[in-house]
Write a protein that holds these residues in place. Structure first.
Motif, PDB file in Angstrom:
ATOM      1  N   GLY A  10      75.927 102.276  51.726  1.00 42.17           N
ATOM      2  CA  GLY A  10      76.389 103.420  51.912  1.00 42.17           C
ATOM      3  C   GLY A  10      77.563 103.491  52.860  1.00 42.17           C
ATOM      4  N   VAL A  11      78.361 102.429  53.214  1.00 43.31           N
ATOM      5  CA  VAL A  11      79.525 102.549  53.716  1.00 43.31           C
ATOM      6  C   VAL A  11      80.379 101.747  53.006  1.00 43.31           C
ATOM      7  CG1 VAL A  11      78.539 103.373  56.189  1.00 43.31           C
ATOM      8  CG2 VAL A  11      79.128 100.955  55.382  1.00 43.31           C
ATOM      9  N   TRP A  12      81.893 101.942  53.341  1.00 43.23           N
ATOM     10  CA  TRP A  12      82.780 100.896  52.954  1.00 43.23           C
ATOM     11  C   TRP A  12      83.204 100.149  53.807  1.00 43.23           C
ATOM     12  CZ3 TRP A  12      84.187 101.053  47.988  1.00 43.23           C
ATOM     13  CH2 TRP A  12      83.920 102.201  47.362  1.00 43.23           C
ATOM     14  N   ARG A  13      83.056  98.891  53.632  1.00 42.68           N
ATOM     15  CA  ARG A  13      83.369  97.818  54.673  1.00 42.68           C
ATOM     16  C   ARG A  13      84.804  97.088  54.222  1.00 42.68           C
ATOM     17  NH1 ARG A  13      78.364  95.121  55.888  1.00 42.68           N
ATOM     18  NH2 ARG A  13      78.313  96.997  57.002  1.00 42.68           N
ATOM     19  N   PHE A  14      85.531  96.859  55.131  1.00 43.82           N
ATOM     20  CA  PHE A  14      86.911  96.379  55.111  1.00 43.82           C
ATOM     21  C   PHE A  14      86.432  94.783  54.737  1.00 43.82           C
ATOM     22  CE2 PHE A  14      90.818  94.485  57.264  1.00 43.82           C
ATOM     23  CZ  PHE A  14      91.715  95.102  56.422  1.00 43.82           C
ATOM     24  N   LYS A  15      87.151  94.276  53.726  1.00 35.29           N
ATOM     25  CA  LYS A  15      86.966  92.983  53.186  1.00 35.29           C
ATOM     26  C   LYS A  15      87.737  91.829  53.916  1.00 35.29           C
ATOM     27  CE  LYS A  15      86.837  94.285  48.205  1.00 35.29           C
ATOM     28  NZ  LYS A  15      87.610  94.039  46.934  1.00 35.29           N
ATOM     29  N   PHE A  16      88.331  92.256  55.105  1.00 34.79           N
ATOM     30  CA  PHE A  16      89.202  91.153  55.597  1.00 34.79           C
ATOM     31  C   PHE A  16      88.526  91.197  56.949  1.00 34.79           C
ATOM     32  CE2 PHE A  16      91.680  92.905  52.241  1.00 34.79           C
ATOM     33  CZ  PHE A  16      91.967  91.730  51.670  1.00 34.79           C
ATOM     34  N   ASP A  17      89.026  90.131  57.942  1.00 36.78           N
ATOM     35  CA  ASP A  17      88.766  90.237  59.065  1.00 36.78           C
ATOM     36  C   ASP A  17      89.607  90.951  60.263  1.00 36.78           C
ATOM     37  OD1 ASP A  17      90.938  88.525  59.796  1.00 36.78           O
ATOM     38  OD2 ASP A  17      89.703  86.837  60.090  1.00 36.78           O
ATOM     39  N   ALA A  18      89.250  90.948  61.709  1.00 35.30           N
ATOM     40  CA  ALA A  18      89.766  91.575  62.494  1.00 35.30           C
ATOM     41  C   ALA A  18      91.232  91.140  62.950  1.00 35.30           C
ATOM     42  CB  ALA A  18      89.067  91.713  63.870  1.00 35.30           C
ATOM     43  N   TYR A  21      96.024  92.020  60.046  1.00 44.19           N
ATOM     44  CA  TYR A  21      96.914  93.230  60.322  1.00 44.19           C
ATOM     45  C   TYR A  21      97.713  93.808  59.024  1.00 44.19           C
ATOM     46  CZ  TYR A  21      95.753  92.691  65.223  1.00 44.19           C
ATOM     47  OH  TYR A  21      95.068  92.755  66.408  1.00 44.19           O
ATOM     48  N   SER A  22      98.048  92.776  58.346  1.00 46.59           N
ATOM     49  CA  SER A  22      98.847  93.389  57.171  1.00 46.59           C
ATOM     50  C   SER A  22      98.142  94.164  56.186  1.00 46.59           C
ATOM     51  CB  SER A  22      99.774  92.126  56.456  1.00 46.59           C
ATOM     52  OG  SER A  22      99.447  91.934  55.363  1.00 46.59           O
ATOM     53  N   ALA A  23      96.762  93.598  55.728  1.00 43.70           N
ATOM     54  CA  ALA A  23      95.944  94.292  54.785  1.00 43.70           C
ATOM     55  C   ALA A  23      95.538  95.728  55.545  1.00 43.70           C
ATOM     56  CB  ALA A  23      94.856  93.471  54.576  1.00 43.70           C
ATOM     57  N   SER A  24      95.259  95.692  56.767  1.00 42.98           N
ATOM     58  CA  SER A  24      94.999  96.807  57.329  1.00 42.98           C
ATOM     59  C   SER A  24      96.109  98.019  57.229  1.00 42.98           C
ATOM     60  CB  SER A  24      94.493  96.654  58.778  1.00 42.98           C
ATOM     61  OG  SER A  24      94.574  97.806  59.558  1.00 42.98           O
ATOM     62  N   ARG A  25      97.314  97.431  57.623  1.00 43.15           N
ATOM     63  CA  ARG A  25      98.297  98.289  57.265  1.00 43.15           C
ATOM     64  C   ARG A  25      98.705  98.918  56.028  1.00 43.15           C
ATOM     65  NH1 ARG A  25     101.934  94.188  60.897  1.00 43.15           N
ATOM     66  NH2 ARG A  25     100.805  94.705  62.827  1.00 43.15           N
ATOM     67  N   GLU A  26      98.735  98.090  54.919  1.00 36.45           N
ATOM     68  CA  GLU A  26      98.511  98.509  53.526  1.00 36.45           C
ATOM     69  C   GLU A  26      97.855  99.367  53.159  1.00 36.45           C
ATOM     70  OE1 GLU A  26      98.300  94.958  50.960  1.00 36.45           O
ATOM     71  OE2 GLU A  26     100.065  93.910  52.167  1.00 36.45           O
ATOM     72  N   ALA A  27      96.270  99.168  53.609  1.00 32.82           N
ATOM     73  CA  ALA A  27      95.231 100.090  53.333  1.00 32.82           C
ATOM     74  C   ALA A  27      95.556 101.723  53.985  1.00 32.82           C
ATOM     75  CB  ALA A  27      94.067  99.425  53.817  1.00 32.82           C
ATOM     76  N   ALA A  28      96.168 101.214  55.057  1.00 35.18           N
ATOM     77  CA  ALA A  28      96.280 102.730  55.849  1.00 35.18           C
ATOM     78  C   ALA A  28      97.441 103.448  55.182  1.00 35.18           C
ATOM     79  CB  ALA A  28      96.484 102.565  57.424  1.00 35.18           C
ATOM     80  N   LYS A  29      98.402 102.694  54.721  1.00 37.52           N
ATOM     81  CA  LYS A  29      99.419 103.513  53.869  1.00 37.52           C
ATOM     82  C   LYS A  29      98.984 104.120  52.846  1.00 37.52           C
ATOM     83  CE  LYS A  29     104.166 102.592  52.493  1.00 37.52           C
ATOM     84  NZ  LYS A  29     105.119 101.596  52.487  1.00 37.52           N
ATOM     85  N   ALA A  30      98.155 103.539  52.003  1.00 37.66           N
ATOM     86  CA  ALA A  30      97.475 104.151  50.761  1.00 37.66           C
ATOM     87  C   ALA A  30      96.259 104.981  50.892  1.00 37.66           C
ATOM     88  CB  ALA A  30      97.143 102.985  49.880  1.00 37.66           C
ATOM     89  N   CYS A  31      95.896 105.331  52.011  1.00 32.02           N
ATOM     90  CA  CYS A  31      94.969 106.193  52.263  1.00 32.02           C
ATOM     91  C   CYS A  31      95.318 107.619  52.590  1.00 32.02           C
ATOM     92  CB  CYS A  31      94.053 105.624  53.521  1.00 32.02           C
ATOM     93  SG  CYS A  31      92.567 106.789  53.703  1.00 32.02           S
TER      94      CYS A  31
END
Length: 72
Positions: A10-18, A21-31
């Protein structure tokens, strides 16, 4: 957003670990829902990062997104 998240229990889990950083930034830019959390809750030096988002909730080594809408 499926590039960065998986729908689990029931929730969206980030596919990568903590340390992804680069994946987290890419995802935020697209969100369209990204909202910066309080500064004392941020861990990334780049403000637009899922690691700094108001809607992320930390798990042991990743986080869940509580704003991404819809189911797969």
């Amino acid at each position: 957003m499926d590039k960065w998240f998986t729908y689990i229990d029931g929730v969206w889990r980030f596919k990568f670990d903590a340390n992804s950083y680069s994946a987290s930034r890419e995802a935020a830019k697209a969100c369209q829902f990204f909202a910066e959390d309080d500064e004392d809750e941020q861990i990334d030096d780049h403000s637009q990062s899922c690691f700094n988002c108001l809607y992320r909730r930390w798990r042991l080594n990743c986080f869940d997104c509580y704003k991404k809408v819809g189911t797969p």
